[in-house]
Design a protein around this motif. Sequence first.
Motif, short mmCIF file in Angstrom:
data_model
loop_
_atom_site.label_atom_id
_atom_site.label_comp_id
_atom_site.label_asym_id
_atom_site.label_seq_id
_atom_site.Cartn_x
_atom_site.Cartn_y
_atom_site.Cartn_z
N ALA A 44 20.26 63.06 56.64
CA ALA A 44 20.86 64.33 56.25
C ALA A 44 21.88 64.18 55.11
O ALA A 44 22.62 65.12 54.83
CB ALA A 44 21.54 64.97 57.46
N ASP A 69 17.99 65.73 60.18
CA ASP A 69 17.83 66.89 59.31
C ASP A 69 17.58 66.36 57.89
O ASP A 69 18.51 66.23 57.10
CB ASP A 69 19.08 67.77 59.37
CG ASP A 69 18.96 69.01 58.49
OD1 ASP A 69 17.82 69.35 58.11
OD2 ASP A 69 20.00 69.61 58.20
N LYS A 71 16.97 65.43 54.19
CA LYS A 71 17.29 66.02 52.89
C LYS A 71 17.07 64.98 51.80
O LYS A 71 17.94 64.76 50.95
CB LYS A 71 18.73 66.53 52.88
CG LYS A 71 19.00 67.64 53.89
CD LYS A 71 20.45 68.07 53.87
CE LYS A 71 20.71 69.16 54.92
NZ LYS A 71 22.14 69.55 54.96
#
Length: 231
Positions: A44, A69, A71
């Motif tokens: 993330a 998450d 990214k």
Amino acid sequence: MIQASKTHNNRRPWNWLVYQTNDAFLNKYSVHYKGKMFDLGCGARSYESFFLHFADTYTGIDWGSSVHDLKADILADLNQPLPVESEVADSVVCLSVLEHLSEPQTLLNESYRIMKPGAVMVLQVPWQWWIHEAPYDFFRYSPYGLKHLFEKAGFSDIEIEPSSGFFSMWILKMNYFTLGLIKGPRIIRALKRMVFQPCWYIGQKLAPYLDKLDKNWAAETQGYFVVAKKK
């Protein structure tokens, strides 16, 4: 002093000490963050803003099936050759990733390949730590194993530091164990949390002071940091 991120997504009442400890080491090594930085296993991008206080650019690389998450700027399997040109990185970081790779030597070989001569890699791995992100948790590395892998990849000036003493390691493991005891109906879980949370907090507050009693941190530490240079 610029501080590493205090908002890491995995920071919880039972484990904030490990992130506080890692933040201190990341600050300590800030002299090595420069130019074009690559974060291998970025997830993330929890530390991107911190790194960009020192580096000119930040590129996150991770695989598409990450449990975090994700990214990433570049999607890639870190067990395979990276889709990055050779000798373009001024600095490389890899935090809590190597234990999740089935082919760790490939990552270190590829890190060396994409780094410019004189560039530095900063890597962190757990040692005495529970199995996590199963089934993608393959290895634990002693300092001797880490040195062997880095030397095999071609790195020089390899420095390996334990990140804690016995007591921080033991208290964090006890916190995770007691966390697993929080089961049952909602009211029972709430009552157990009320009992455990003060213990978690006090233990993590005391642990760094108790670690001073440990004269051999490397034997039973929570993890290691490695700093290594490309010749």
